[in-house]
Enzyme design. Structure first.
Site, PDB file in Angstrom:
ATOM      1  N   HIS A 181     -39.838  28.509  29.494  1.00  0.00           N
ATOM      2  CA  HIS A 181     -39.551  28.557  28.587  1.00  0.00           C
ATOM      3  C   HIS A 181     -40.415  28.195  27.140  1.00  0.00           C
ATOM      4  O   HIS A 181     -41.571  28.168  27.520  1.00  0.00           O
ATOM      5  CB  HIS A 181     -38.576  26.755  28.261  1.00  0.00           C
TER       6      HIS A 181
ATOM      7  N   ARG B 287     -37.626  19.630  27.818  1.00  0.00           N
ATOM      8  CA  ARG B 287     -37.862  19.756  28.927  1.00  0.00           C
ATOM      9  C   ARG B 287     -38.371  21.017  29.494  1.00  0.00           C
ATOM     10  O   ARG B 287     -37.677  21.951  29.515  1.00  0.00           O
ATOM     11  CB  ARG B 287     -37.321  19.161  30.055  1.00  0.00           C
TER      12      ARG B 287
ATOM     13  N   ASP C  21     -32.388  24.905  31.534  1.00  0.00           N
ATOM     14  CA  ASP C  21     -33.234  24.377  32.923  1.00  0.00           C
ATOM     15  C   ASP C  21     -32.434  24.808  34.661  1.00  0.00           C
ATOM     16  O   ASP C  21     -31.396  24.893  34.716  1.00  0.00           O
ATOM     17  CB  ASP C  21     -34.383  23.283  32.582  1.00  0.00           C
TER      18      ASP C  21
ATOM     19  N   TYR D  61     -35.286  22.783  23.376  1.00  0.00           N
ATOM     20  CA  TYR D  61     -35.167  22.218  24.653  1.00  0.00           C
ATOM     21  C   TYR D  61     -36.301  21.035  24.063  1.00  0.00           C
ATOM     22  O   TYR D  61     -37.248  21.730  24.600  1.00  0.00           O
ATOM     23  CB  TYR D  61     -35.011  23.285  25.236  1.00  0.00           C
TER      24      TYR D  61
ATOM     25  N   GLU E 295     -31.237  21.852  36.531  1.00  0.00           N
ATOM     26  CA  GLU E 295     -30.606  21.456  35.959  1.00  0.00           C
ATOM     27  C   GLU E 295     -30.148  21.554  35.747  1.00  0.00           C
ATOM     28  O   GLU E 295     -28.524  21.278  35.964  1.00  0.00           O
ATOM     29  CB  GLU E 295     -31.451  19.977  35.724  1.00  0.00           C
TER      30      GLU E 295
ATOM     31  N   ASP F 128     -27.526  23.118  29.647  1.00  0.00           N
ATOM     32  CA  ASP F 128     -28.975  22.957  29.382  1.00  0.00           C
ATOM     33  C   ASP F 128     -29.598  24.128  30.360  1.00  0.00           C
ATOM     34  O   ASP F 128     -29.126  24.568  31.519  1.00  0.00           O
ATOM     35  CB  ASP F 128     -30.289  22.088  29.610  1.00  0.00           C
TER      36      ASP F 128
ATOM     37  N   GLU G 210     -23.056  20.255  28.789  1.00  0.00           N
ATOM     38  CA  GLU G 210     -23.394  18.619  29.336  1.00  0.00           C
ATOM     39  C   GLU G 210     -23.031  17.120  28.541  1.00  0.00           C
ATOM     40  O   GLU G 210     -21.681  16.420  29.215  1.00  0.00           O
ATOM     41  CB  GLU G 210     -24.346  18.329  29.191  1.00  0.00           C
TER      42      GLU G 210
END
Length: 897
Positions: free
Chosen positions: A343, A298, A82, A296, A84, A80, A7
Site C-alpha cells: 500500500h 493501515r 487490506d 488509508y 481485513e 478497505d 464498512e
C-alpha cells in the site's frame, strides 16, 4: 442502481456524495460474521472447518443490503484495501449467497481505493476485480490460529493459574517484552562514573564549555574516573594549567528527512510528540481517512504515488521556494521484515491543504493531520546542510585535553517544517561554538559553574568556580512506551499495522499491564501469566517463532503457501503442548513460578538472611499461594499453624508495609469489645465489625467509599462507616424516617420506613462527609429538589451542537452517570474515551447517534427522512440464552490476536 457496500456510515456518506444518485451506498458496520465463542467453531479434526455466525447487530444491515439488491442485481464491494477489508467483502458475499440474495444473474465485483477522494473512487469503479482468494485465506488462517490459541490456552490458564484471565497468540508475546524489560531493570546494578568540564573564555570575551577527554596524557574511557577522589584530582589537574586551542576541525554534514509515515511510525511519532496512545491515534486517523483528508492509514508501505510526489514538490516550491526542492524526487524502500500487501504511505490527499485550511475542529484530528502533512512534505524536501565543529584545548605538554563540540545549520532544508522526535535524548552537543583559532589562549571563566554546582546532587568545584566534576550512574534500560513497544514489535516482525493498537490496548484492558505517565509497567498478574507461558509454552512465546508464523501468513496472502497446511503444522505441536499440561498439579506450577519470579518476589535482604524464611514463625518457607477469590498472595508453608501472608509481589517497606491490607484482613483496633477489620474484597475494599462465626455469618460491613485510600483508613473512620446508615429523623410532613447512607453509587438520602425498603425516595448527596453532617432542613430540601418519578426536570446540556442536519431536532452533549454522551430525540450515544466532550463536532455526534440506532438504540418518534447508509427497520432481539458460561465469554475475548 448498483449497490455499493463499505464498512462505516461516515465512509458511505462521503462516497455517496462522489458517486451521486446513480448508486445506492450502504454500510456493513464492520464485519457481519464471526466465530461463535463455543467449542468446535474451528474444527481441526474436520479439515479446520470454520463455523461462522451472523451477529445479531449485523442482521439488519445484511437485510438492508439484500433488500437493495432486489431492485438492482449488481453488488460492488468497496471495503478497505487490506487483508481485513478483503475478509469483510468475502463475508458479505458468502452471507448474501447463503440467504440467496445473490442470484445467478447478480454481478458481484470488488473495488479498492487508497483514499476517499472523488478521483480515487471514480477510478476504482472503472477497475473492478473479484475478491482476492489468497488474501482471504491469509485472514482465515490468522483467525483460526488466534481462535485455537485463545480458546485452548486460556482454559489451561484458568485451571492451572487462578486469577489469570486469558492468553492471546500475539498479546502474550507482547506482554513478554514488557515483563522481560522490567526484569532487566530490577536486575540492573548502577555503576558510578564521573565527568569533568570547564567553562572557558575566548580572547573576545565569549564563553563556552569543554569536557575533559585526556588526563595525564591518557585518553579517558567512560569509567576511568570511578570515584570522588579521582574526580577531585582531575579538577585540580585542569585548574592548575594554562590552556589554549590546540586544534580546530570543521566538517560539513547533511541530515536527510525521514520517510513518509506508515502505521507503526505514525503511532510512534504521535506518542512522542503528543502522548497519544495507539488506539487514540488510529481512531483520529480513521476519521481523517473517512473524511477524505488522508490516504488509508493501515499500511506497511512508505512509497508514494508519482502524482503525489509531484504534488508535494509543487507545494514545497509554492510555500518555501525552489531552493527547498531537491533536483530529483526522493524514493523510499521498506525496511520492515514482513511488509504487508503493498500500500502507499500515509499522506494527505491534497498536498496544498494544511491543517489551517481544512479547519478541523477535533483537536486529535487537527494535530495528527498537521503531523502527517509536515512529515509528507518534509520527506520530499532538500536535506539540511550543517557544519560540525570540534575544538581541542590543552596545556603545552598535552597532559590535559578538553574538547568542545558544536554545530551550525548552514541551510535548514526539511528542518524548516519538521524534525522527527526521539524516544530518548541524545548526548550529542548541538550547541553553537564561538569563533576559535588555533593557538588562542582560553582562560577560565571564573565562578561560571557555581550555579550548576549548587544544583548538582554530588559534585566537586574548583576554587575559581570554573571547573566542575559531576557524579553519574549508569541507567537501566528505559521502560517501554507505546511508541517504543510498537517499534520493537515491528523490528521483531511481531503483529501487523492493523493489530498494533489492539494488541497494546488488550494487555492493558486485561490488567496485565498498566500505563503510568507514558511508560508501560507489568502488573503482577502479567508476570504470572508470562512466567507460566514461558515455562510450559516457551516455543509459542519465542520472538522468532511468532515472526516466522507472520511470515508464513504473508506467504499465504501471496498465494505461495497453503493455509490449511500451515494450520495443520501448527496444531500438531500446539495440541501436544496443551495435552502435556493436563497432568500438571497446581502446586507444581506455583513452585515453578516461585523459582522464575524469585528475584521479584523474594529479593535479597540487606543482612544476607534467607529472603524466603517466614518472618513470623521463623521456620516456614514463603511461597506464592492462591486464594479462593482467584487472586495470588505470598504465604507461609506452615499454614494453618502460621497464618502470615503479604500481598503478591516484593515485600513492602516502611509505611507502605505497615498500612498494607493482607488477604486475611488488617485489624484496625477494637471498638465496644469488637475487633474492627479492613478487607479488600471481590467487589472492593470494606470494613467489618467482628469475625465471621457459625453464629454470626454476616457481621456488619460497610464499603470504603471512593476517594478514600483503603490502606490509610484508621479505626475512627472505620467506626464511623460502620455506624451507617444514619437516622436523620422523621420527615416533618409525613413522619417517615429520613436516612443517610453510602451505597453502590455513592452517598445518598433515603426517605422510607427502613433503609432496606425497596420503595421510598432516594436522593444523591454531593460528598461523603454530607452523610454525617447533613441536618433535617437541608435533607428535606434535597429530597424536595429530587425530580418526581416519570416527570424528570429538564437537564441543562453541557454543550449545544445544533440541529440534526438531516432529520431536525437539537443534538446536545449531556452529562451522564457513566460519562458524557450525545443526545438527539430519544437516542443517547456514549462518547468514546478517544474524543473529548468539549471538542466533539456535530458531524461526529451525528455519526455516533447513527451507530447507536443501528445497534438497537431506542426508536425515535421523529419522522426520519430515508437514508441510504443504514437500514431503518429495527429487528427484535432474541432473548438471551439461560445459561451463558464465563468460559465462553472469556474465550471469545481470548480468541482475538
Amino acid at each position: 442502481m448498483p449497490v455499493v457496500v463499505v464498512e462505516s456510515p461516515a465512509k458511505a456518506k462521503t462516497i455517496n456524495k462522489y458517486l451521486g444518485s446513480d448508486y445506492t451506498v450502504l454500510a456493513s458496520y464492520g464485519h457481519v460474521r464471526d466465530l461463535p465463542p463455543k467449542n468446535g467453531s474451528v474444527d481441526p479434526d474436520n479439515d479446520f472447518h470454520m463455523e461462522w455466525e451472523v451477529g445479531s447487530d449485523s442482521r439488519k444491515h445484511v437485510k438492508a443490503i439484500a433488500d437493495a439488491l432486489k431492485d438492482d442485481p449488481k453488488l460492488i464491494l468497496a471495503t478497505d484495501p487490506d487483508r481485513e477489508g478483503e475478509a469483510i467483502s468475502w463475508h458479505l458475499e458468502e452471507t448474501l449467497r447463503k440467504r440467496k440474495a445473490i442470484k445467478k444473474d447478480t454481478e458481484v465485483s470488488r473495488v479498492v481505493f487508497n483514499a476517499i477522494t472523488k478521483n480515487a473512487v471514480t477510478e476504482a469503479m472503472k477497475n473492478p476485480r473479484q475478491v482476492d482468494a489468497p488474501l482471504v485465506e491469509a485472514y482465515l488462517a490468522r483467525r483460526a490460529l488466534d481462535y485455537l490459541v485463545g480458546f485452548n490456552l486460556s482454559p489451561v490458564l484458568w485451571r492451572k493459574l487462578p486469577g489469570a484471565r486469558s492468553a492471546g497468540r500475539v498479546q502474550s508475546v507482547c506482554l513478554r517484552l514488557i515483563v522481560e524489560r522490567e526484569m532487566e531493570i530490577e536486575a540492573f546494578k548502577p555503576r558510578e562514573y564521573w565527568s569533568v568540564k570547564a567553562l572557558l573564555e575566548t580572547p573576545r570575551g565569549q564563553t563556552f564549555t569543554a569536557r575533559l577527554v585526556t588526563l595525564a596524557g591518557k585518553k579517558l574511557d567512560k569509567f576511568d574516573l570511578a570515584d570522588t577522589v579521582q574526580a577531585e584530582m582531575a579538577v585540580q589537574a585542569i585548574a592548575s594549567r594554562a590552556l589554549s586551542v590546540m586544534k580546530v576541525e570543521a566538517k560539513p554534514g547533511t541530515r536527510r528527512p525521514s520517510a513518509p509515515f506508515m502505521t507503526s511510525t505514525l503511532q510512534q511519532e504521535a506518542s512522542r510528540k503528543f502522548g497519544m496512545g495507539a488506539r487514540q491515534t488510529m481512531s483520529a486517523a480513521q476519521r481523517l481517512y473517512e473524511a477524505g483528508h488522508i490516504t488509508y492509514m493501515r499500511t506497511d508501505g512508505i512509497d508514494m504515488a508519482p502524482e503525489a510526489v509531484h504534488a508535494a514538490r509543487d507545494a514545497i516550491k509554492d510555500r518555501y521556494g525552489a531552493e527547498y526542492v531537491p533536483s530529483s524526487p526522493r524514493m523510499y524502500k521498506n525496511k520492515a521484515k514482513n511488509a504487508q500487501e503493498a500500500h502507499e504511505c500515509i499522506r494527505p490527499t491534497n498536498m496544498a491543504a494544511d491543517a489551517g485550511r481544512l479547519r478541523l475542529t477535533d483537536p486529535d484530528q487537527r494535530k495528527l493531520y498537521d503531523l502527517i502533512w509536515k512529515r509528507t512534505l518534509a520527506s520530499q524536501m532538500e536535506a539540511a546542510r550543517l557544519e560540525r565543529t570540534s575544538v581541542d584545548i590543552s596545556d603545552p605538554h598535552q597532559d590535559v585535553v578538553l574538547r568542545a563540540t558544536g554545530q551550525v545549520v548552514l541551510f535548514d532544508g526539511f528542518l524548516k517544517i519538521y524534525e522527527e522526535g526521539r524516544d530518548e535524548p541524545l548526548e550529542d552537543d548541538d550547541a553553537r561554538l564561538p569563533q576559535l583559532s588555533e593557538g588562542e589562549k582560553t582562560p577560565f571563566a571564573k565562578g561560571g559553574l557555581a550555579a550548576e554546582h549548587a544544583k548538582a546532587e554530588v559534585s566537586h568545584l574548583s576554587e575559581d568556580g570554573a571547573t566542575l566534576a559531576l557524579q553519574h550512574h549508569t541507567q537501566p534500560p528505559p521502560r517501554y512506551t507505546e511508541a517504543t513497544l510498537v517499534k520493537r514489535m515491528e523490528e521483531l516482525g511481531i503483529g501487523r499495522p492493523s493489530t498494533y493498537a489492539s494488541i497494546v490496548t488488550t494487555i492493558q484492558d486485561r490488567g496485565y499491564v498498566r500505563k503510568d505517565g507514558n511508560r508501560l509497567f507489568p502488573e503482577d498478574k502479567g508476570r504470572l501469566v508470562t512466567a507460566f507461558l514461558t515455562n510450559y509454552f516457551k516455543r509459542y512465546l519465542e520472538y522468532d517463532f511468532t515472526a516466522d508464523l507472520e511470515q508464513s501468513l504473508d506467504h499465504v496472502s501471496a498465494g505461495d503457501e497453503d493455509w490449511k497446511a500451515l494450520l495443520s503444522r501448527f496444531w500438531r505441536d500446539f495440541s501436544a503442548a496443551i495435552e502435556e499440561t493436563s497432568e500438571l498439579r497446581i502446586t507444581e506450577v506455583l513452585e515453578k513460578i516461585n523459582e522464575v519470579l524469585e528475584p521479584h518476589l523474594f529479593p535479597p535482604t540487606e543482612d544476607g538472611s534467607d529472603p524466603r524464611l517466614c518472618p513470623n514463625c521463623g521456620q516456614g518457607r514463603l511461597s506464592m499461594r492462591t486464594a479462593r477469590s482467584g487472586g495470588a498472595f505470598i504465604g507461609c508453608s506452615n499454614y494453618p499453624e502460621c497464618r502470615f501472608t503479604r500481598p503478591f509481589g516484593p515485600p513492602l517497606e516502611g509505611e507502605a508495609a505497615e498500612n498494607a491490607i493482607p488477604p486475611e484482613g488488617k485489624v484496625l483496633g477494637e471498638d465496644q469489645g469488637d475487633k474492627i477489620y479492613a478487607f479488600k474484597g471481590r467487589f472492593g475494599p470494606y470494613v467489618q465489625r467482628g469475625e465471621v462465626t457459625e453464629e454470626n455469618k454476616k457481621p456488619p460491613r460497610q464499603s470504603i467509599p471512593k476517594g478514600w485510600t483503603p490502606e490509610e483508613v484508621d479505626l475512627e473512620q472505620a467506626v464511623r462507616l460502620l455506624s451507617l446508615p444514619r437516622e436523620i429523623g422523621p420527615h416533618p410532613e409525613d413522619g417517615v424516617m429520613i436516612w443517610a447512607n453510602i451505597g453502590r453509587y455513592g452517598p445518598y438520602l433515603k426517605h422510607a420506613d427502613t433503609i432496606s425498603h425497596k420503595g421510598g425516595t432516594n436522593a444523591n448527596l454531593e460528598s461523603v462527609e454530607d452523610v454525617w453532617e447533613i441536618g433535617m432542613n437541608r435533607a428535606v430540601q434535597v429530597l424536595a429538589d429530587k425530580p418526581k418519578r416519570g416527570k424528570p426536570s429538564a437537564v441543562k446540556p453541557l454543550r449545544e451542537l445544533g440541529e440534526h442536519p438531516e432529520r431536525g431536532g437539537p443534538v446536545n452533549v449531556m452529562k451522564g452517570r457513566y460519562g458524557p454522551y450525545v443526545k438527539w430525540d430519544k437516542v443517547n450515544a456514549t462518547i468514546p474515551e478517544t474524543i473529548e466532550p468539549e471538542a466533539i463536532t456535530l458531524d461526529q455526534a451525528v455519526e455516533l447517534i447513527t451507530e447507536r440506532e443501528a445497534k438497537g438504540g431506542k426508536k425515535t418518534t421523529r419522522k426520519a427522512a430515508p437514508r441510504k447508509t443504514s437500514a431503518k427497520k429495527t429487528t427484535a432481539r432474541k432473548p438471551a440464552a439461560k445459561k451463558t458460561t464465563t468460559r465462553k465469554t472469556a474465550a471469545k475475548k481470548a480468541s482475538s490476536e
